[in-house]
Design a protein around this motif. Structure first.
Motif, mmCIF file in Angstrom:
data_model
loop_
_atom_site.group_PDB
_atom_site.id
_atom_site.type_symbol
_atom_site.label_atom_id
_atom_site.label_comp_id
_atom_site.label_asym_id
_atom_site.label_seq_id
_atom_site.Cartn_x
_atom_site.Cartn_y
_atom_site.Cartn_z
ATOM 1 N N MET A 11 -2.305 10.609 -4.154
ATOM 2 C CA MET A 11 -1.309 9.890 -4.942
ATOM 3 C C MET A 11 -0.322 9.120 -4.069
ATOM 4 N N ARG A 12 -0.263 9.421 -2.788
ATOM 5 C CA ARG A 12 0.595 8.672 -1.864
ATOM 6 C C ARG A 12 -0.049 7.365 -1.428
ATOM 7 N N LEU A 13 -1.337 7.207 -1.686
ATOM 8 C CA LEU A 13 -2.029 5.972 -1.331
ATOM 9 C C LEU A 13 -1.594 4.841 -2.248
ATOM 10 N N SER A 14 -1.800 3.623 -1.778
ATOM 11 C CA SER A 14 -1.507 2.466 -2.621
ATOM 12 C C SER A 14 -2.492 2.441 -3.785
ATOM 13 N N PRO A 15 -2.136 1.769 -4.867
ATOM 14 C CA PRO A 15 -3.081 1.661 -5.986
ATOM 15 C C PRO A 15 -4.437 1.087 -5.561
ATOM 16 N N ALA A 16 -4.432 0.098 -4.682
ATOM 17 C CA ALA A 16 -5.695 -0.491 -4.234
ATOM 18 C C ALA A 16 -6.528 0.524 -3.466
ATOM 19 N N ALA A 19 -7.990 3.022 -5.896
ATOM 20 C CA ALA A 19 -9.125 2.438 -6.617
ATOM 21 C C ALA A 19 -10.369 2.428 -5.734
ATOM 22 N N ASN A 20 -10.188 2.083 -4.472
ATOM 23 C CA ASN A 20 -11.306 2.080 -3.530
ATOM 24 C C ASN A 20 -11.870 3.488 -3.374
ATOM 25 N N LEU A 21 -10.991 4.465 -3.245
ATOM 26 C CA LEU A 21 -11.426 5.860 -3.134
ATOM 27 C C LEU A 21 -12.169 6.291 -4.392
#
Length: 73
Positions: A11-16, A19-21
């Motif tokens: 959840m700390r990752l960017s939205p992009a 989405a990639n993950l």
């Protein structure tokens, strides 16, 4: 690492990046490459049919209504 800890990290990752993950995780669940290839081919065929006017697009709301009528519940 617990699932909760991993989720907090993700959840700390960017939205992009999330989405990639997500795309990668979903792809990792697809175990039948033949089925995936067939779906890709069908999608390409349908896209081409739309591009040349061989078929007409259906509005999303209408498509959902038709599906709900056909498969109630």
């Amino acid at each position: 690492m617990t699932l909760e800890t991993l989720q907090a990290e993700v959840m700390r990752l960017s939205p992009a990046d999330r989405a990639n993950l997500l795309d990668r995780l979903i792809a990792s669940l697809d175990v039948d490459a033949g089925v995936e290839a067939a779906w890709d081919e069908l999608a390409d065929q349908r896209e081409q049919e739309l591009a040349v006017g061989a078929t007409a697009a259906v509005a999303f709301d209408l498509a959902i209504a038709r599906l709900e009528a056909r498969f109630p519940g």
